[in-house]
Design a protein around this motif. Structure first.
Motif, PDB file in Angstrom:
ATOM      1  N   ILE A 124      40.208  42.946  54.348  1.00  0.00           N
ATOM      2  CA  ILE A 124      39.665  44.309  54.421  1.00  0.00           C
ATOM      3  C   ILE A 124      40.793  45.329  54.554  1.00  0.00           C
ATOM      4  N   GLN A 125      41.755  45.056  55.413  1.00  0.00           N
ATOM      5  CA  GLN A 125      42.857  45.995  55.610  1.00  0.00           C
ATOM      6  C   GLN A 125      43.692  46.140  54.338  1.00  0.00           C
ATOM      7  N   GLY A 126      43.883  45.048  53.616  1.00  0.00           N
ATOM      8  CA  GLY A 126      44.587  45.127  52.333  1.00  0.00           C
ATOM      9  C   GLY A 126      43.838  45.989  51.337  1.00  0.00           C
ATOM     10  N   LEU A 127      42.508  45.806  51.285  1.00  0.00           N
ATOM     11  CA  LEU A 127      41.688  46.634  50.386  1.00  0.00           C
ATOM     12  C   LEU A 127      41.744  48.099  50.778  1.00  0.00           C
ATOM     13  N   ARG A 128      41.727  48.363  52.069  1.00  0.00           N
ATOM     14  CA  ARG A 128      41.772  49.757  52.516  1.00  0.00           C
ATOM     15  C   ARG A 128      43.070  50.418  52.071  1.00  0.00           C
ATOM     16  N   SER A 129      44.164  49.683  52.125  1.00  0.00           N
ATOM     17  CA  SER A 129      45.449  50.241  51.693  1.00  0.00           C
ATOM     18  C   SER A 129      45.470  50.500  50.199  1.00  0.00           C
ATOM     19  N   LEU A 130      44.960  49.542  49.421  1.00  0.00           N
ATOM     20  CA  LEU A 130      45.082  49.693  47.963  1.00  0.00           C
ATOM     21  C   LEU A 130      44.072  50.663  47.373  1.00  0.00           C
ATOM     22  N   ALA A 131      43.005  50.950  48.081  1.00  0.00           N
ATOM     23  CA  ALA A 131      41.943  51.818  47.543  1.00  0.00           C
ATOM     24  C   ALA A 131      42.343  53.289  47.593  1.00  0.00           C
ATOM     25  N   GLN A 132      43.439  53.615  46.924  1.00  0.00           N
ATOM     26  CA  GLN A 132      43.983  54.970  46.968  1.00  0.00           C
ATOM     27  C   GLN A 132      43.921  55.697  45.632  1.00  0.00           C
ATOM     28  N   HIS A 133      43.491  55.013  44.597  1.00  0.00           N
ATOM     29  CA  HIS A 133      43.515  55.623  43.267  1.00  0.00           C
ATOM     30  C   HIS A 133      42.372  55.062  42.421  1.00  0.00           C
ATOM     31  N   PRO A 134      42.017  55.742  41.330  1.00  0.00           N
ATOM     32  CA  PRO A 134      40.865  55.328  40.519  1.00  0.00           C
ATOM     33  C   PRO A 134      40.952  53.895  39.994  1.00  0.00           C
ATOM     34  N   SER A 135      42.131  53.436  39.622  1.00  0.00           N
ATOM     35  CA  SER A 135      42.256  52.067  39.104  1.00  0.00           C
ATOM     36  C   SER A 135      41.851  51.047  40.151  1.00  0.00           C
ATOM     37  N   ALA A 136      42.236  51.306  41.389  1.00  0.00           N
ATOM     38  CA  ALA A 136      41.894  50.388  42.477  1.00  0.00           C
ATOM     39  C   ALA A 136      40.395  50.402  42.751  1.00  0.00           C
ATOM     40  N   LEU A 137      39.795  51.570  42.717  1.00  0.00           N
ATOM     41  CA  LEU A 137      38.356  51.664  42.966  1.00  0.00           C
ATOM     42  C   LEU A 137      37.564  50.942  41.878  1.00  0.00           C
ATOM     43  N   LEU A 138      38.018  51.052  40.646  1.00  0.00           N
ATOM     44  CA  LEU A 138      37.379  50.327  39.550  1.00  0.00           C
ATOM     45  C   LEU A 138      37.536  48.819  39.746  1.00  0.00           C
ATOM     46  N   PHE A 139      38.728  48.401  40.159  1.00  0.00           N
ATOM     47  CA  PHE A 139      38.974  46.984  40.445  1.00  0.00           C
ATOM     48  C   PHE A 139      38.015  46.475  41.525  1.00  0.00           C
ATOM     49  N   LEU A 140      37.830  47.264  42.585  1.00  0.00           N
ATOM     50  CA  LEU A 140      36.939  46.855  43.675  1.00  0.00           C
ATOM     51  C   LEU A 140      35.511  46.674  43.177  1.00  0.00           C
ATOM     52  N   ALA A 141      35.077  47.592  42.341  1.00  0.00           N
ATOM     53  CA  ALA A 141      33.717  47.503  41.804  1.00  0.00           C
ATOM     54  C   ALA A 141      33.574  46.293  40.884  1.00  0.00           C
ATOM     55  N   ASP A 142      34.565  46.080  40.016  1.00  0.00           N
ATOM     56  CA  ASP A 142      34.503  44.983  39.046  1.00  0.00           C
ATOM     57  C   ASP A 142      34.669  43.602  39.681  1.00  0.00           C
ATOM     58  N   SER A 143      35.404  43.534  40.782  1.00  0.00           N
ATOM     59  CA  SER A 143      35.696  42.232  41.392  1.00  0.00           C
ATOM     60  C   SER A 143      34.603  41.753  42.335  1.00  0.00           C
ATOM     61  N   GLY A 144      33.625  42.590  42.607  1.00  0.00           N
ATOM     62  CA  GLY A 144      32.571  42.221  43.541  1.00  0.00           C
ATOM     63  C   GLY A 144      32.949  42.443  45.000  1.00  0.00           C
ATOM     64  N   ALA A 145      34.098  43.062  45.219  1.00  0.00           N
ATOM     65  CA  ALA A 145      34.578  43.274  46.588  1.00  0.00           C
ATOM     66  C   ALA A 145      33.660  44.186  47.389  1.00  0.00           C
ATOM     67  N   VAL A 146      33.047  45.150  46.727  1.00  0.00           N
ATOM     68  CA  VAL A 146      32.191  46.097  47.444  1.00  0.00           C
ATOM     69  C   VAL A 146      31.023  45.370  48.101  1.00  0.00           C
ATOM     70  N   ASP A 147      30.416  44.427  47.383  1.00  0.00           N
ATOM     71  CA  ASP A 147      29.308  43.655  47.961  1.00  0.00           C
ATOM     72  C   ASP A 147      29.787  42.854  49.164  1.00  0.00           C
ATOM     73  N   THR A 148      30.980  42.289  49.066  1.00  0.00           N
ATOM     74  CA  THR A 148      31.526  41.520  50.185  1.00  0.00           C
ATOM     75  C   THR A 148      31.790  42.416  51.380  1.00  0.00           C
TER      76      THR A 148
END
Length: 174
Positions: A124-148
């Motif tokens: 979670i802490q790693g995701l919080r750090s990387l979620a700083q730009h649109p590419s990362a947010l798209l990655f989170l949505a596509d990878s299923g991380a948001v559901d987790t």
């Protein structure tokens, strides 16, 4: 990064990657993460990774099934997030398929290591750090991380549940 630190970095990465080298406590890992954050904020994460391939090798190493300490896996997840906070570094790590391996379904989510609260918290802490730009947010949505992340709000570990809630608040529930 000063030349002496650059000279010592490969040995440090080798120690962190070696499961036979126990880490005495989390304090040294926290201080190391703080140092990496300061170094990346002062310069380019991408340049740091390119000039120090041992860092990428460490991230690749934690992807292999092995008896790696949950502390080291958590550290590596947080470190990857620190690097990926800069979009050009995010793209670099994405090209090497490191981010899906670390934060996607083929990563620690399905491994035995996921049972350790420190790994879930590091994720979670790693995701919080990387979620700083649109590419990362798209990655989170596509990878299923948001559901987790949503499911981790009900985690038995209060630290994990709190971190998941904070991430959702921080990113506006994506």
């Amino acid at each position: 990064m000063d030349p002496e630190c650059a000279r010592l970095l490969p040995a440090l990465c080798a120690i962190l990657a070696d499961p036979r080298q126990p880490v005495a406590d989390d304090t040294c890992l926290e201080k190391l993460l703080d140092w990496f954050k300061a170094v990346t904020e002062a310069g380019s994460s991408l340049l740091l990774l390119q000039e120090n391939p041992c860092l990428v090798e460490l991230l690749v190493h934690v992807l292999k099934p092995q008896d790696l300490s949950s502390r080291i896996l958590s550290f590596a997840l947080r470190l990857a997030g620190t690097f990926a906070a800069q979009e050009n570094c995010f793209q670099y790590l994405q090209q090497g398929e490191l981010l899906p391996g670390l934060f996607g379904e083929q990563g620690p989510l399905g491994a035995a290591a996921w049972a350790a609260p420190t790994v879930r918290s590091g994720w979670i802490q790693g995701l919080r750090s990387l979620a700083q730009h649109p590419s990362a947010l798209l990655f989170l949505a596509d990878s299923g991380a948001v559901d987790t992340i949503f499911s981790l709000q009900g985690d038995p570990s209060l630290f994990v549940a709190s971190a998941a809630g904070q991430l959702l608040v921080h990113r506006g529930a994506f």
